[in-house]
Design a protein around this motif. Structure first.
Motif, PDB file in Angstrom:
ATOM      1  N   PHE A   1      41.175  45.011  36.383  1.00 50.09           N
ATOM      2  CA  PHE A   1      40.258  45.475  37.430  1.00 50.09           C
ATOM      3  C   PHE A   1      39.011  44.589  37.473  1.00 50.09           C
ATOM      4  CE2 PHE A   1      36.789  48.112  39.027  1.00 50.09           C
ATOM      5  CZ  PHE A   1      37.346  48.617  40.195  1.00 50.09           C
ATOM      6  N   THR A   2      38.528  44.170  36.294  1.00 54.21           N
ATOM      7  CA  THR A   2      37.363  43.291  36.243  1.00 54.21           C
ATOM      8  C   THR A   2      37.672  41.943  36.885  1.00 54.21           C
ATOM      9  OG1 THR A   2      36.622  44.362  34.201  1.00 54.21           O
ATOM     10  CG2 THR A   2      35.692  42.195  34.716  1.00 54.21           C
ATOM     11  N   ALA A   3      38.865  41.388  36.580  1.00 55.72           N
ATOM     12  CA  ALA A   3      39.253  40.113  37.194  1.00 55.72           C
ATOM     13  C   ALA A   3      39.352  40.245  38.711  1.00 55.72           C
ATOM     14  CB  ALA A   3      40.579  39.642  36.617  1.00 55.72           C
ATOM     15  N   GLN A   4      39.880  41.355  39.190  1.00 51.39           N
ATOM     16  CA  GLN A   4      39.967  41.577  40.623  1.00 51.39           C
ATOM     17  C   GLN A   4      38.582  41.685  41.249  1.00 51.39           C
ATOM     18  OE1 GLN A   4      42.480  45.097  40.548  1.00 51.39           O
ATOM     19  NE2 GLN A   4      44.215  43.915  41.327  1.00 51.39           N
ATOM     20  N   THR A   5      37.670  42.333  40.551  1.00 56.42           N
ATOM     21  CA  THR A   5      36.303  42.467  41.063  1.00 56.42           C
ATOM     22  C   THR A   5      35.629  41.102  41.188  1.00 56.42           C
ATOM     23  OG1 THR A   5      36.124  44.637  40.004  1.00 56.42           O
ATOM     24  CG2 THR A   5      34.077  43.577  40.684  1.00 56.42           C
ATOM     25  N   ILE A   6      35.879  40.232  40.209  1.00 54.10           N
ATOM     26  CA  ILE A   6      35.256  38.904  40.236  1.00 54.10           C
ATOM     27  C   ILE A   6      35.827  38.063  41.378  1.00 54.10           C
ATOM     28  CG2 ILE A   6      34.978  36.749  38.960  1.00 54.10           C
ATOM     29  CD1 ILE A   6      34.913  38.406  36.392  1.00 54.10           C
ATOM     30  N   TYR A   7      37.167  38.026  41.494  1.00 55.53           N
ATOM     31  CA  TYR A   7      37.713  37.156  42.550  1.00 55.53           C
ATOM     32  C   TYR A   7      37.543  37.748  43.945  1.00 55.53           C
ATOM     33  CZ  TYR A   7      42.304  39.651  42.796  1.00 55.53           C
ATOM     34  OH  TYR A   7      43.323  40.562  42.980  1.00 55.53           O
ATOM     35  N   ALA A   8      37.185  39.023  44.030  1.00 56.75           N
ATOM     36  CA  ALA A   8      36.870  39.588  45.339  1.00 56.75           C
ATOM     37  C   ALA A   8      35.600  38.986  45.921  1.00 56.75           C
ATOM     38  CB  ALA A   8      36.732  41.105  45.245  1.00 56.75           C
ATOM     39  N   SER A   9      34.708  38.516  45.037  1.00 52.95           N
ATOM     40  CA  SER A   9      33.455  37.905  45.509  1.00 52.95           C
ATOM     41  C   SER A   9      33.488  36.376  45.457  1.00 52.95           C
ATOM     42  CB  SER A   9      32.276  38.409  44.668  1.00 52.95           C
ATOM     43  OG  SER A   9      32.473  38.110  43.297  1.00 52.95           O
ATOM     44  N   THR A  10      34.297  35.812  44.529  1.00 48.00           N
ATOM     45  CA  THR A  10      34.346  34.347  44.398  1.00 48.00           C
ATOM     46  C   THR A  10      35.548  33.734  45.111  1.00 48.00           C
ATOM     47  OG1 THR A  10      35.622  34.453  42.332  1.00 48.00           O
ATOM     48  CG2 THR A  10      33.217  34.505  42.152  1.00 48.00           C
ATOM     49  N   TYR A  11      36.546  34.542  45.439  1.00 52.31           N
ATOM     50  CA  TYR A  11      37.783  34.096  46.075  1.00 52.31           C
ATOM     51  C   TYR A  11      38.587  33.135  45.187  1.00 52.31           C
ATOM     52  CZ  TYR A  11      35.366  36.025  50.107  1.00 52.31           C
ATOM     53  OH  TYR A  11      34.681  36.857  50.957  1.00 52.31           O
ATOM     54  N   LYS A  12      38.332  33.165  43.906  1.00 50.48           N
ATOM     55  CA  LYS A  12      39.085  32.362  42.942  1.00 50.48           C
ATOM     56  C   LYS A  12      40.172  33.243  42.328  1.00 50.48           C
ATOM     57  CE  LYS A  12      36.170  28.900  43.427  1.00 50.48           C
ATOM     58  NZ  LYS A  12      36.552  27.605  44.031  1.00 50.48           N
ATOM     59  N   ILE A  13      41.211  33.522  43.100  1.00 57.12           N
ATOM     60  CA  ILE A  13      42.210  34.506  42.683  1.00 57.12           C
ATOM     61  C   ILE A  13      43.011  34.028  41.483  1.00 57.12           C
ATOM     62  CG2 ILE A  13      44.236  35.816  43.411  1.00 57.12           C
ATOM     63  CD1 ILE A  13      43.159  35.713  46.257  1.00 57.12           C
TER      64      ILE A  13
END
Length: 303
Positions: free
Chosen positions: A239-251
């Motif tokens: 969930f944390t990784a998803q939260t980060i790439y939701a703002s950085t778009y680095k999926i």
């Protein structure tokens, strides 16, 4: 008839051993080496992985918090599941048909429905049960609480994992208990030991050799299953990784970073499982794994 002067009379000639060729093994090894080289080359040269971006977040506070939540969820879920699983296993083996039936229905439901669906229900438990009360069954309630306030997301995630995993641990414990010879329990009964004493001092210590390996596998699976609590939702590693790439778009970089953490934690659990299995395998002359290695190498069936 002439006798060869180089060979002593009465002794057979020396056997000329010809080593067996295994071209398939060499071909397989070559293919594996090529695949490994291709994979390493991909890791080094792929721009999609963005290793600097991963290193930037690998030890960041949100990610470390997600790792801590993943670890405590795994530990809490396995402890609760083992304790509840032992109770369910004893119920399954009980002579009381009501206890056996209740345990069977529990296992039937939790093993027959997806964990993700169960976690979704726990995430919306307030809609299913708006309040929880204490009182007389089918009668007045003395005190009530709002379910959504009583069961927060952390507790909902832990309960969902515990109740699901307990169904599998019950069968593992039951198989371990049944692997102990009945003569052991009969001898304990003849010595005047109660059923609880027999279970604690005789049955469970001997059944650990059967229980530990699948329990270790279930613990590693639980570590990965914590990623499903995103259904609650709860802030664990995925969930944390998803939260980060939701703002950085680095999926891809963030998902690979999460995989690296899972691999590290799983490796630690595998090492612990290895030493636990070796501890409870003491006293055996030769483990099944050793016999398999001997057969595979052509060393014979073993005694």
């Amino acid at each position: 008839m002439t006798v060869d002067s180089d060979v002593e009379p009465g002794r057979p000639e020396a056997i000329k051993a010809v080593p067996v060729r295994h071209p398939g093994r060499w071909l397989g090894a070559a293919v594996i080496l090529v695949l490994i080289a291709m994979f390493v080359h991909f890791l080094v040269t792929s721009k999609a992985l963005e290793w600097p971006e991963q290193w930037k977040y690998l030890f960041s506070d949100p990610v470390l918090k997600g790792v801590r939540n993943t670890i405590w969820l795994t530990v809490a879920a396995m402890i609760g599941a083992i304790v509840f699983g032992i109770v369910l296993a004893l119920m399954r083996m009980s002579e009381n048909p009501l206890l056996r039936g209740a345990a069977f229905v529990y296992l039937w439901f939790f093993r027959g429905t997806p964990l993700y669906t169960q976690l979704l229900i726990w995430g919306a438990i307030g809609s299913l049960l708006p309040t929880i009360g204490v009182g007389i069954p089918f009668g007045p309630e003395f005190h009530t609480w709002k379910t959504q306030e009583l069961v927060n997301v952390a507790l909902a995630a832990a309960l969902g994992l515990i109740l699901n995993e307990a169904a599998y641990m019950a069968e593992i414990v039951r198989a371990g208990i049944q692997s102990v010879d009945e003569g052991q329990t009969e001898a304990a009964s003849a010595l005047g030991m109660s059923r609880l004493q027999t279970l604690r001092r005789i049955v469970l210590p001997q059944s650990m050799r059967v229980i530990v390996p699948p329990t270790g596998n279930e613990t590693i699976s639980m570590l990965k299953n914590t990623s499903l609590v995103v259904a609650v939702p709860y802030s664990e590693l995925t969930f944390t990784a998803q939260t980060i790439y939701a703002s950085t778009y680095k999926i891809i970089p963030m998902l690979v970073m999460a995989c690296l953490w899972y691999l590290l934690l799983s490796s630690i659990l595998m090492v612990g499982q290895f030493y636990l299995e070796r501890y409870y395998a003491r006293g055996t002359s030769r483990s099944a794994e050793a016999r398999q290695r001997i057969r595979f190498r052509g060393g014979g069936g073993g005694q």
